[in-house]
Design an enzyme around this catalytic site. Sequence first.
Site, short mmCIF file in Angstrom:
data_model
loop_
_atom_site.label_atom_id
_atom_site.label_comp_id
_atom_site.label_asym_id
_atom_site.label_seq_id
_atom_site.Cartn_x
_atom_site.Cartn_y
_atom_site.Cartn_z
CD GLU A 3 -14.68 4.21 5.32
OE1 GLU A 3 -15.64 4.80 4.79
OE2 GLU A 3 -13.68 3.85 4.68
CE LYS A 54 -6.75 4.93 3.44
NZ LYS A 54 -7.43 3.65 3.17
CB SER A 62 0.40 3.91 1.82
OG SER A 62 0.68 3.56 3.16
C1 PLP Z 1 -1.09 5.84 5.16
C2 PLP Z 1 -2.04 4.69 5.10
N1 PLP Z 1 -1.64 3.55 4.53
C3 PLP Z 1 -2.44 2.48 4.47
C4 PLP Z 1 -3.70 2.49 5.01
C5 PLP Z 1 -4.52 1.24 4.97
O1 PLP Z 1 -5.58 1.26 4.05
P1 PLP Z 1 -5.53 0.47 2.68
O2 PLP Z 1 -5.19 -0.96 2.99
O3 PLP Z 1 -6.88 0.63 2.13
O4 PLP Z 1 -4.48 1.08 1.85
C6 PLP Z 1 -4.17 3.67 5.60
C7 PLP Z 1 -5.54 3.72 6.15
O5 PLP Z 1 -5.95 4.52 6.90
C8 PLP Z 1 -3.32 4.80 5.65
O6 PLP Z 1 -3.70 5.94 6.23
#
Ligand code: PLP
Lengths: 259, 402
Positions: B116, B94, B383
């Site tokens: 948000e 993020k 992620s």
């Molecule tokens: C570690 C992590 N991965 C994925 C997501 C999902 O969001 P996005 O689909 O925008 O990557 C989030 C959202 O809070 C997150 O914290």
Amino acid sequence: MSKTEDVLRDLDSKDQPALVGYFPAGYPTIDESVAACVAMCESGVDVLELGVPYSDPVMDGLVIQEATEEALANGFKLKDLFPTLKRITDSVDTPVLVMSYWNPIMQYGVERFARDLKAAGGAGLITPDLIPDEAADWLKISDELDLDRVFLATPSSSQERLANSASLSRGFVYAVSTMGITGAREDLDRKARDVVSGVKASGSDTPVCVGIGISTADQVAEVNSYADGAIVGSLFIKAYKNGGVAELTESVSSLKSGK
Amino acid sequence: MNNPTNLRAQDGPYFGEYGGRFVPESLIAALDELDATYQQAKADPLFAAELAELNHSYVGRPSIITEVPKFAALAGDIRVFLKREDLNHTGSHKINNVIGQALLAKRMGKKRIIAETGAGQHGVASATAAALFGLDCVVYMGEVDTQRQALNVARMRLLGAEVIPVTTGSRTLKDAINEALRDWVTNVDHTHYLLGTVAGPHPFPTIVRDFHSIIGIESRAQMLNDYGFLPDVLAACVGGGSNAIGLFHAFLDDPSVRLWGFEAAGEGINTPRHAATLSMGKVGVLHGAKSYMLQDEDGQTVESHSISAGLDYPGVGPEHAWLKDINRAEYFGITDDQAMQALKALSQTEGIIPAIETAHALAGVIEHGKTLPAGSTILLNLSGRGDKDMETVGKYFGFLGA
Ligand SMILES: Cc1ncc(COP(=O)(O)O)c(C=O)c1O
């Protein structure tokens, strides 16, 4: 020809203030919302704005959110809108515009929605989250059916966008008085005057009504001194919540008479 | 695909029929200003230099790639590589978008940012950037999420942000976005809405994607330099879709590379309790963009459900909707339990604790990796890290207490 415009122009020519009143369909139940809307029209609302309850009303403050959530919780469905509308338009002569966020209309089908609206005696649509740039389908069918279409004009809109909103609106242009969402506010923004004069300066002769935050008779009178009508919503819902149809009609007539 | 494609060149407002700006007129000036500021910044080498410097010395980029053979063995005879976005400062992808947008806010002279958050990772990243750049920061978070991600609430407050629990609607990410939009409509003069995923009105899906595209740009170069090939498959979890598009984008015009997105199937894709928007949703308008969404026949948004707050969202970014329709990317559902088992598996096979969101992609690789020919390679976007989820994990597996 727009009946809404006729009503607003007629009041203007008689130097009388115009009051546009909002109430959600199905709040708290369908029958009660019909009774409330009819009473509003009979006690002084010149144009009725019938709200469609929606799960994600980003343009609305807490009062309207809670009312529309309650309507949904009590079982309001989109198919109930047209019979509800028809019961109101059968009872009163007041032009009734439906105010709806775009997704319910998109799911119902824009053309089908427009035709059913027309058949139920509706005057047209106010679309808070549909800008003219995204409105091709709606522009087309509203022309074909001669329905009112009300777009927003705001203090942050460029002169070009004000002119565009004005030239594409029919019935009236919805001038947003202040930056913000619906809900009563103490002081009406001076910005409302600028929006109205911007719309008028574009050469449009479509009436301009001012909404967002209007809650006193003084404000209604003030707005009517430079615009073609004042739009009131949250205050009416609060009145209804407090004291039912009696307090609602009292609220309407006191705003309308300027007392 | 025989024709040379140029999918990477596709920018908003529209991706196919998706995207657009379905918002109140009150926000159009701010969206235009953001778009203009971004276009100027994109053309300004100083902006690129400042962003690159922050990415290097603050975020910790480039993030590494880790091959995980013991985990891969759970998915058949394949190789699995992790792009380690969990090692970024603040613990997830993020931050990539947040640093970029905070620089844009500075350029616009806006002193207040609002955001948000679902899992709290975007909120934490926003609070972090606000502290770094001296901005006021307000984070809207559904009340349900403030409870299941309480540690992140504390992190945001420690960083100086105000966290406002949202008590309307489903009290999750969708309602946090509604509340942030209401704040923005009211305070747009001096406030930037730092949207945390590739959803929302144009130009957000394009801007957020571009700031995350560094994930794929780095990965593509790292795979070619360090391993000498491109992966056969990319895998990522999909909430709003930002980490997935960040990984996918640099590879969109590599037709040999398959793209897999994994959505939250909650208690099961055929139950009412899931968040599998692309798999089960219908086309509509939510939060300013046309895309797939979970809704009933009246167009009322249906509440989503997922054990992971970050995937618990009934919408998805418009570029994903387009990639699905043109069959460039494939999307699958992963249940809560599959994700939790995969989270445990990666922790115990490789000593890497992923976020529950990320675990959906790991579970997807275990399930769908088995369908690939032997020797296939998958690059997965790790992620985020799982520290924020320890309470949920502890309860789920009975790890808490004496
Ligand atoms: C570690 C992590 N991965 C994925 C997501 C999902 O969001 P996005 O689909 O925008 O990557 C989030 C959202 O809070 C997150 O914290």
